[in-house]
Design a protein around this motif. Structure first.
Motif, mmCIF file in Angstrom:
data_model
loop_
_atom_site.group_PDB
_atom_site.id
_atom_site.type_symbol
_atom_site.label_atom_id
_atom_site.label_comp_id
_atom_site.label_asym_id
_atom_site.label_seq_id
_atom_site.Cartn_x
_atom_site.Cartn_y
_atom_site.Cartn_z
ATOM 1 N N SER A 21 0.666 -5.789 2.684
ATOM 2 C CA SER A 21 0.604 -4.680 1.739
ATOM 3 C C SER A 21 -0.300 -5.027 0.562
ATOM 4 O O SER A 21 -0.476 -6.210 0.226
ATOM 5 C CB SER A 21 2.009 -4.354 1.202
ATOM 6 O OG SER A 21 2.878 -3.952 2.241
ATOM 7 N N LEU A 22 -0.855 -3.998 -0.033
ATOM 8 C CA LEU A 22 -1.622 -4.115 -1.273
ATOM 9 C C LEU A 22 -1.320 -2.903 -2.132
ATOM 10 O O LEU A 22 -1.017 -1.824 -1.609
ATOM 11 C CB LEU A 22 -3.123 -4.158 -1.003
ATOM 12 C CG LEU A 22 -3.782 -5.476 -0.597
ATOM 13 C CD1 LEU A 22 -5.253 -5.242 -0.293
ATOM 14 C CD2 LEU A 22 -3.621 -6.532 -1.674
ATOM 15 N N ARG A 23 -1.456 -3.086 -3.438
ATOM 16 C CA ARG A 23 -1.306 -1.966 -4.364
ATOM 17 C C ARG A 23 -2.559 -1.870 -5.201
ATOM 18 O O ARG A 23 -2.872 -2.803 -5.957
ATOM 19 C CB ARG A 23 -0.089 -2.161 -5.258
ATOM 20 C CG ARG A 23 0.250 -0.934 -6.102
ATOM 21 C CD ARG A 23 1.269 -1.272 -7.154
ATOM 22 N NE ARG A 23 1.888 -0.090 -7.718
ATOM 23 C CZ ARG A 23 2.440 -0.051 -8.926
ATOM 24 N NH1 ARG A 23 2.460 -1.139 -9.680
ATOM 25 N NH2 ARG A 23 3.004 1.063 -9.376
ATOM 26 N N LEU A 24 -3.260 -0.773 -5.064
ATOM 27 C CA LEU A 24 -4.455 -0.528 -5.865
ATOM 28 C C LEU A 24 -4.070 0.251 -7.119
ATOM 29 O O LEU A 24 -3.188 1.111 -7.085
ATOM 30 C CB LEU A 24 -5.488 0.260 -5.072
ATOM 31 C CG LEU A 24 -5.930 -0.336 -3.734
ATOM 32 C CD1 LEU A 24 -7.034 0.537 -3.127
ATOM 33 C CD2 LEU A 24 -6.391 -1.759 -3.880
ATOM 34 N N SER A 25 -4.766 -0.050 -8.190
ATOM 35 C CA SER A 25 -4.554 0.667 -9.452
ATOM 36 C C SER A 25 -5.879 1.253 -9.914
ATOM 37 O O SER A 25 -6.940 0.671 -9.678
ATOM 38 C CB SER A 25 -4.019 -0.279 -10.535
ATOM 39 O OG SER A 25 -2.767 -0.810 -10.167
ATOM 40 N N CYS A 26 -5.796 2.374 -10.590
ATOM 41 C CA CYS A 26 -6.978 3.023 -11.157
ATOM 42 C C CYS A 26 -6.632 3.429 -12.578
ATOM 43 O O CYS A 26 -5.826 4.343 -12.787
ATOM 44 C CB CYS A 26 -7.363 4.234 -10.327
ATOM 45 S SG CYS A 26 -8.663 5.242 -11.069
ATOM 46 N N MET A 57 -0.328 0.501 -0.374
ATOM 47 C CA MET A 57 -0.770 0.466 1.019
ATOM 48 C C MET A 57 0.095 -0.532 1.779
ATOM 49 O O MET A 57 0.056 -1.735 1.494
ATOM 50 C CB MET A 57 -2.243 0.071 1.093
ATOM 51 C CG MET A 57 -3.150 0.967 0.260
ATOM 52 S SD MET A 57 -4.903 0.597 0.476
ATOM 53 C CE MET A 57 -4.996 -1.046 -0.204
ATOM 54 N N ASN A 58 0.865 -0.020 2.704
ATOM 55 C CA ASN A 58 1.721 -0.855 3.535
ATOM 56 C C ASN A 58 1.253 -0.823 4.981
ATOM 57 O O ASN A 58 0.546 0.106 5.389
ATOM 58 C CB ASN A 58 3.169 -0.371 3.459
ATOM 59 C CG ASN A 58 3.741 -0.433 2.061
ATOM 60 O OD1 ASN A 58 3.367 -1.294 1.263
ATOM 61 N ND2 ASN A 58 4.648 0.473 1.751
ATOM 62 N N GLY A 59 1.647 -1.807 5.740
ATOM 63 C CA GLY A 59 1.273 -1.832 7.144
ATOM 64 C C GLY A 59 -0.216 -1.763 7.366
ATOM 65 O O GLY A 59 -0.697 -1.032 8.236
ATOM 66 N N LEU A 60 -0.964 -2.533 6.591
ATOM 67 C CA LEU A 60 -2.418 -2.456 6.664
ATOM 68 C C LEU A 60 -2.941 -2.863 8.036
ATOM 69 O O LEU A 60 -2.390 -3.759 8.696
ATOM 70 C CB LEU A 60 -3.037 -3.320 5.574
ATOM 71 C CG LEU A 60 -2.992 -2.687 4.179
ATOM 72 C CD1 LEU A 60 -3.197 -3.741 3.098
ATOM 73 C CD2 LEU A 60 -4.024 -1.584 4.064
#
Length: 128
Positions: free
Chosen positions: A17-22, A83-86
């Motif tokens: 998983s990743l977490r993008l920030s804007c 974003m999970n299960g990339l």
């Protein structure tokens, strides 16, 4: 003028998983629909997800539905993409964008040409 700065990209393995920030530079970012797009090498920029400024309604590309979650924190002028299960096919440069409230979000959320502001992009690489 709105400046958008993405962060959170990186190299991960399939299933991670990743977490993008804007983060936006203006307090009025809450009046824009926030969108995420991505572009893989040799491919066109494609819609990933969007969140309406007015209702908070969310929209997703079929390819990420059920795996990705878009959210926003208007107190911090920030939009997130969890974003999970990339998968390897998620590898791309991910861009944050802002769509003005003069455009009906339900009509234009998938159209990158309608977005007024863009971030510089953050690379996401998923190894299989």
């Amino acid at each position: 003028q709105v400046q958008l700065v993405e962060s959170g990209g990186g190299l991960v393995q399939a299933g991670d998983s990743l977490r993008l920030s804007c983060a936006a530079s203006v307090r009025t970012f809450s009046t824009y629909t926030g969108g995420w797009f991505r572009q893989a090498p040799g491919k066109e920029r494609e819609f990933v997800a969007a969140i309406s400024w007015a209702s908070g309604s969310t929209y997703y590309a079929d390819s990420v539905k059920g795996r990705f979650t878009i959210s926003r924190d208007n107190t911090k002028n920030t939009v997130f993409l969890q974003m999970n299960g990339l998968k390897a096919e998620d590898t791309a440069v991910y861009y944050c964008a802002a769509l003005s409230n003069r455009y009906p979000v339900t009509t234009y959320y998938k159209q990158p040409a309608k977005y007024d502001y863009w971030g510089q992009g953050t690379q996401v690489t998923v190894s299989s």
